[in-house]
Design a protein around this motif. Sequence first.
Motif, mmCIF file in Angstrom:
data_model
loop_
_atom_site.group_PDB
_atom_site.id
_atom_site.type_symbol
_atom_site.label_atom_id
_atom_site.label_comp_id
_atom_site.label_asym_id
_atom_site.label_seq_id
_atom_site.Cartn_x
_atom_site.Cartn_y
_atom_site.Cartn_z
ATOM 1 N N ARG A 51 -4.184 7.987 -7.429
ATOM 2 C CA ARG A 51 -2.786 7.681 -7.763
ATOM 3 C C ARG A 51 -1.833 8.730 -7.206
ATOM 4 N N GLN A 52 -2.263 9.994 -7.228
ATOM 5 C CA GLN A 52 -1.431 11.053 -6.652
ATOM 6 C C GLN A 52 -1.302 10.915 -5.131
ATOM 7 N N SER A 53 -2.236 10.188 -4.526
ATOM 8 C CA SER A 53 -2.225 9.996 -3.076
ATOM 9 C C SER A 53 -1.504 8.725 -2.646
ATOM 10 N N LEU A 54 -0.880 8.031 -3.593
ATOM 11 C CA LEU A 54 -0.219 6.757 -3.280
ATOM 12 C C LEU A 54 0.738 6.861 -2.089
ATOM 13 N N PRO A 55 1.644 7.855 -2.022
ATOM 14 C CA PRO A 55 2.564 7.921 -0.874
ATOM 15 C C PRO A 55 1.825 8.079 0.452
ATOM 16 N N THR A 56 0.765 8.888 0.467
ATOM 17 C CA THR A 56 -0.007 9.087 1.693
ATOM 18 C C THR A 56 -0.664 7.791 2.136
ATOM 19 N N VAL A 57 -1.304 7.099 1.199
ATOM 20 C CA VAL A 57 -1.969 5.842 1.537
ATOM 21 C C VAL A 57 -0.961 4.825 2.050
ATOM 22 N N PHE A 58 0.187 4.751 1.400
ATOM 23 C CA PHE A 58 1.198 3.754 1.767
ATOM 24 C C PHE A 58 1.749 4.010 3.173
ATOM 25 N N ARG A 59 1.997 5.296 3.517
ATOM 26 C CA ARG A 59 2.657 5.614 4.787
ATOM 27 C C ARG A 59 1.703 5.770 5.969
ATOM 28 N N SER A 60 0.451 6.060 5.710
ATOM 29 C CA SER A 60 -0.459 6.482 6.774
ATOM 30 C C SER A 60 -0.711 5.390 7.810
ATOM 31 N N ALA A 61 -0.569 5.784 9.065
ATOM 32 C CA ALA A 61 -0.943 4.896 10.167
ATOM 33 C C ALA A 61 -2.402 5.089 10.559
ATOM 34 N N GLU A 62 -3.074 6.085 9.960
ATOM 35 C CA GLU A 62 -4.467 6.383 10.281
ATOM 36 C C GLU A 62 -5.446 5.658 9.364
ATOM 37 N N ILE A 63 -4.947 5.033 8.295
ATOM 38 C CA ILE A 63 -5.820 4.317 7.366
ATOM 39 C C ILE A 63 -5.703 2.827 7.633
ATOM 40 N N PRO A 64 -6.797 2.143 8.013
ATOM 41 C CA PRO A 64 -6.749 0.713 8.294
ATOM 42 C C PRO A 64 -6.331 -0.082 7.054
ATOM 43 N N PRO A 65 -5.750 -1.266 7.253
ATOM 44 C CA PRO A 65 -5.255 -2.063 6.120
ATOM 45 C C PRO A 65 -6.304 -2.352 5.050
ATOM 46 N N ASP A 66 -7.551 -2.669 5.454
ATOM 47 C CA ASP A 66 -8.566 -2.991 4.446
ATOM 48 C C ASP A 66 -8.907 -1.773 3.595
ATOM 49 N N LYS A 67 -8.877 -0.582 4.201
ATOM 50 C CA LYS A 67 -9.171 0.632 3.438
ATOM 51 C C LYS A 67 -7.978 1.047 2.580
ATOM 52 N N LYS A 68 -6.777 0.725 3.026
ATOM 53 C CA LYS A 68 -5.617 0.913 2.149
ATOM 54 C C LYS A 68 -5.747 0.040 0.909
ATOM 55 N N LEU A 69 -6.147 -1.216 1.126
ATOM 56 C CA LEU A 69 -6.278 -2.143 0.007
ATOM 57 C C LEU A 69 -7.302 -1.634 -0.994
ATOM 58 N N ARG A 70 -8.434 -1.130 -0.496
ATOM 59 C CA ARG A 70 -9.467 -0.606 -1.395
ATOM 60 C C ARG A 70 -8.982 0.644 -2.124
ATOM 61 N N SER A 71 -8.193 1.473 -1.434
ATOM 62 C CA SER A 71 -7.641 2.671 -2.075
ATOM 63 C C SER A 71 -6.678 2.288 -3.190
ATOM 64 N N PHE A 72 -5.853 1.256 -2.945
ATOM 65 C CA PHE A 72 -4.949 0.777 -3.998
ATOM 66 C C PHE A 72 -5.757 0.256 -5.196
ATOM 67 N N ALA A 73 -6.874 -0.423 -4.913
ATOM 68 C CA ALA A 73 -7.718 -0.935 -5.995
ATOM 69 C C ALA A 73 -8.276 0.214 -6.835
ATOM 70 N N ALA A 74 -8.661 1.306 -6.178
ATOM 71 C CA ALA A 74 -9.218 2.457 -6.901
ATOM 72 C C ALA A 74 -8.191 3.113 -7.804
ATOM 73 N N MET A 75 -6.908 2.919 -7.518
ATOM 74 C CA MET A 75 -5.866 3.465 -8.384
ATOM 75 C C MET A 75 -5.808 2.730 -9.721
ATOM 76 N N LEU A 76 -6.374 1.513 -9.736
ATOM 77 C CA LEU A 76 -6.404 0.719 -10.962
ATOM 78 C C LEU A 76 -7.706 0.924 -11.723
ATOM 79 N N SER A 77 -8.832 0.774 -11.025
ATOM 80 C CA SER A 77 -10.131 1.012 -11.667
ATOM 81 C C SER A 77 -11.201 1.131 -10.589
#
Length: 324
Positions: free
Chosen positions: A282-308
């Motif tokens: 959750r603390q990494s939300l801005p990084t995940v949202f802005r990063s051009a180095e993280i592919p979309p599917d891995k961004k989606l999984r990172s967002f999921a991990a912020m929930l559970s």
Amino acid sequence: MKPKITFIVPVYNGAAWVDRCLASLQQQTFLNFEVIVVDDGSTDESAVRALRFAQCDSRFAVWTIPHAGVSRARNFGIEKAAGECIGFLDADDWIEKEFAQRLLETLAFYKADMVSCRSIPSQDVTKPEYRDGDLHEIGKLYRPPEYLALEYRDPEVNVCVGNKLYARHLFSEVHFPEGEIYEDVVTNYMLCRQCRSIVHLPMPMHHYFIGNHSITRSPLRNKDMLLPKQWARIRQMAQDEFPELIPLVDAMRITSLRMLAGKYVKYGGSDALAKELIRAFRQSLPTVFRSAEIPPDKKLRSFAAMLSLPLYGWLTDLITGKDS
């Protein structure tokens, strides 16, 4: 005659694998090297197996020290090393027979301080899996920040030390941090930043074994949370030295969090660690949202991990079927 290369092999309860590792060294086409096996207080037959090589080959030496971890064993080996270059293998690694010759020749040709090759995983503890194909690919020269970017993007280059040869002088000020895990991450950065130039050979000549003994295949532990902190340390250093690496280092930190989430989902861990990991996501939300180095599917999984973390695991299986 002074050896050109010192190979340092730390061993802790590696009797199941160390024969294959040492045999791959003994079979090298380049002959002028020494092997320092550091038995880190093993309770199995690791030292006995290593001594068999030393008894029939004067290039091999075995030292036994009290158990203190792989970093202490590597630092001990560095203290004993006589070679102009240093290489490191774990007990469950093995290398192609031309590894030493090709990497040393490349290091000398380019007058570089460090050379690497591709690193290939294996799950077979018995099959050597040596290559019989063409080993005459051309190396490419990099400046340190360019090479670090290659490591962070390419899992077959990666930040491990087993697929590399280093000029001896790099260790005059750099040592492996003792008492830590994931020690390669920061040490690799500190060695690279000292280099004038680095060469990478796109040849798969280093193999590492993925088995149930791996720290990546065990329940999530308190000390595992050091991994994202190691990347935070690198970010702090890179801000002044290689600021162009910051987006990649940030992405690697998120990758390390996903790796730990995968450990928790597959192998378990305490509720307290799960909550700490979710907080880190959750603390990494801005990084995940802005990063051009993280592919979309891995961004989606990172967002999921912020929930559970179970949601992360379900989504990972749905997308890839892998814990990554």
